[in-house]
Design an enzyme around this catalytic site. Structure first.
Site, PDB file in Angstrom:
ATOM      1  N   LYS A  43     158.030 174.867  59.627  1.00 30.71           N
ATOM      2  CA  LYS A  43     158.616 174.552  60.942  1.00 30.71           C
ATOM      3  C   LYS A  43     157.540 174.649  62.012  1.00 30.71           C
ATOM      4  O   LYS A  43     156.758 175.622  62.042  1.00 30.71           O
ATOM      5  CB  LYS A  43     159.737 175.539  61.233  1.00 30.71           C
ATOM      6  CG  LYS A  43     160.526 175.292  62.516  1.00 30.71           C
ATOM      7  CD  LYS A  43     161.632 176.325  62.645  1.00 30.71           C
ATOM      8  CE  LYS A  43     162.542 176.037  63.820  1.00 30.71           C
ATOM      9  NZ  LYS A  43     163.633 177.034  63.927  1.00 30.71           N
ATOM     10  N   SER A  59     168.068 174.952  64.477  1.00 30.03           N
ATOM     11  CA  SER A  59     166.919 174.252  64.979  1.00 30.03           C
ATOM     12  C   SER A  59     165.905 173.849  63.918  1.00 30.03           C
ATOM     13  O   SER A  59     165.005 173.056  64.206  1.00 30.03           O
ATOM     14  CB  SER A  59     166.212 175.087  66.043  1.00 30.03           C
ATOM     15  OG  SER A  59     165.749 176.284  65.509  1.00 30.03           O
ATOM     16  N   SER A  96     169.612 179.143  62.899  1.00 32.57           N
ATOM     17  CA  SER A  96     168.753 177.968  62.795  1.00 32.57           C
ATOM     18  C   SER A  96     168.137 177.705  61.433  1.00 32.57           C
ATOM     19  O   SER A  96     167.530 176.647  61.257  1.00 32.57           O
ATOM     20  CB  SER A  96     167.639 178.044  63.846  1.00 32.57           C
ATOM     21  OG  SER A  96     168.184 177.848  65.133  1.00 32.57           O
TER      22      SER A  96
END
Lengths: 451, 67
Positions: free
Chosen positions: A79, A153, A177
């Protein structure tokens, strides 16, 4: 069009060890899949050359008899909130940043184990959202339907996994997330106990609520990644779970579920009972306080970190993210402290719900992947803001710090994945993984389908 | 000491946001005000529970805690 490589790490690792499969081929396969599905927009930064160079070096190590373990030569996506040497950690934002001078602690652990970082994945800007559609690099699109969100996210990481662009991924989880996009994309995502995995080198959203964790296509793969992130030898045999007692929290958690989410939960419960486990209803006291407590912790902590940029480069933020960060500047200190006090009450409440149970079982999401850009969703005839709906079943366990894992589960309502969530006792993440490994086949996830 | 009333907080916050050129923040602050009311209600409920609520600063330990 070649099928994506959707094998699990546990299946491909022995082949890499024996030399039957080369890390170079694994990397090339992942890169080819990224090329094949550009519309998913899972990656912000690709590391093609670096990954292939690293794959060649790791392949030589294996030929020389130096095998590091099951992550040796395995392509992993990261990420883009997590520092990787030589790349910008963009946080999916236009806010200017420098190139990272060093790896985050988690990346260093993965590299030590022989994993190959294949790229930095797209996300909801600064991890402050649940849909990954507010990004300076464009939205992440669901691998099954480009008009739908991949969740967030950590949407890019989940979508990349589901579409065969990597074998494992790293995400972060402040309100859900990791678990939200995992449930939405049909993958596995683990939020460990709070503080268990270092967040050094990770852009913070909320120091109290942030967690870093692994994302994978199976519980066994998530367990391997978790062991490596904890800095210990991976792939110890997971103990089999004895007769389990699983508690399903009612009321707040199960009152508003769309048909597929409810069906997945009921099927999962029935399968556990059929396998000889005990499933019982439990109550999590004060659960309805969760959204207010969460908001009054995450907002001021996020705003504190972003204060300088909000003054100097406010226009660089996505408008929605900027406004939510600005909101945090109005939370009074006394209300932040109220929320922190109630956090203790909620933690005791979840501990109490777990008393007499091995784990809690609840849906990871109350509905499937929402349309991109939708402000609200309808669940059983009621409109609910998308963000609130997607956080509703996950954010409590960021407040309390209990480990929680999302894993896919069977339903027959439509083609979109649904996820269940298991929650374990604090500081017993390994035990939660054992329980999840026992439940995974019972939940009958569909075959990977999203390539 | 009178507590800050939620509506007063919200009006002050909205006025400040307008002064700063952020009128679009108003609906967000209205939503936050609802959340704030819920938080303060929860806090009051918790404090009213028997044996609950945060101890005030400087409270000596009880006989039970000392033993």
């Amino acid at each position: 069009m070649s099928a994506p490589d959707l094998r699990r790490i546990v299946d491909v690792a022995p082949l890499v060890k024996s030399g039957a499969v080369s890390p170079v081929d694994l990397v090339k396969g992942c890169l080819a899949q990224i090329d094949r599905r550009p519309e998913i927009n899972a990656f912000i930064t690709r590391l093609d050359r670096e990954a292939l160079t690293e794959a060649e070096r790791l392949a030589r190590e294996i030929r020389d008899g130096e095998y590091r373990g099951p992550l040796h030569g395995i392509p992993i996506a990261v990420k883009d909130l997590i520092d990787v040497t030589g790349t910008k950690t963009t946080s999916a934002s236009a806010v200017p940043v420098d190139v990272a001078a060093g790896d985050a602690a988690s990346i260093a652990q993965l590299r030590q184990a022989g994993a190959i970082v294949i790229g930095k994945t797209n996300l909801h800007e600064f991890a402050f959202g649940t849909t990954s559609d507010e990004s300076a690099f464009g939205p992440v699109r669901h691998p099954l339907d480009p008009a739908r969100s991949a969740g967030g996210s950590s949407g890019g990481s989940a979508a990349a996994l589901a579409a065969g662009m990597c074998f494992g991924a790293l995400g972060t989880d402040t309100g859900g997330s990791i678990r939200i996009p995992s449930a939405v994309c049909g993958t596995v995502g683990l939020k460990p106990t709070v503080g268990e995995i270092s967040v050094h080198g990770v852009v913070p959203l909320s120091a109290t609520l942030d967690h870093l964790g692994p994302m994978a296509r199976s519980v066994a793969d998530a367990a391997i990644l978790f062991d490596v992130l904890k800095g210990r030898p991976p792939f110890g045999t997971m103990a089999t779970a004895d007769r389990l007692t699983i508690g399903t929290p009612t009321g707040y958690f199960c009152d508003r579920l769309e048909r597929g989410a409810r069906q997945a939960l009921e099927r999962g419960q029935a399968a556990l009972v059929a396998a000889g486990h005990d499933v019982r209803e439990v109550d999590v006291r004060y659960a309805s306080w969760t959204p207010a407590v969460y908001l009054h912790i995450v907002l001021p902590e996020a705003s504190r970190f972003h204060a300088r940029w909000l003054e100097t480069t406010p226009g660089a933020y996505s408008p929605g993210v900027r406004l939510r960060l600005e909101m945090g500047r109005y939370v009074l200190a006394e209300d932040y402290i109220r929320a922190m006090d109630l956090r203790r009450a909620l933690t005791v409440a979840v501990d109490a719900a777990l008393d007499g149970c091995h784990a809690l079982l609840l849906p990871a999401q109350p509905m499937p992947a929402p349309p991109l850009g939708a402000p609200s969703v309808e669940i059983n005839g009621q409109q609910e803001p998308v963000r609130a709906a997607m956080l509703r079943l996950t954010q409590l366990f960021n407040i309390t710090g209990h480990p929680a894992i999302a894993l896919p589960a069977s339903h027959d309502v439509d083609d979109f994945p649904r996820g269940l969530q298991l929650v374990g006792r604090r500081h017993q993440t390994e035990r939660l993984l054992e329980i999840a490994a026992a439940c995974e086949p019972l939940f009958e996830p569909r075959d990977p389908h999203l390539g | 000491m009178n507590p800050i009333i939620v509506t007063n907080w919200m009006r002050s916050a909205i006025d400040d946001a307008r002064r700063r050129g952020l009128p679009e923040l108003e609906p967000f602050l209205e939503g936050l005000a609802q959340s704030l009311a819920a938080l303060r209600t929860a806090d009051a409920e918790y404090a009213a529970e028997p044996q609950q609520g945060p101890a005030t600063l400087g409270d000596p330990p009880s006989d039970n805690e000392r033993s």
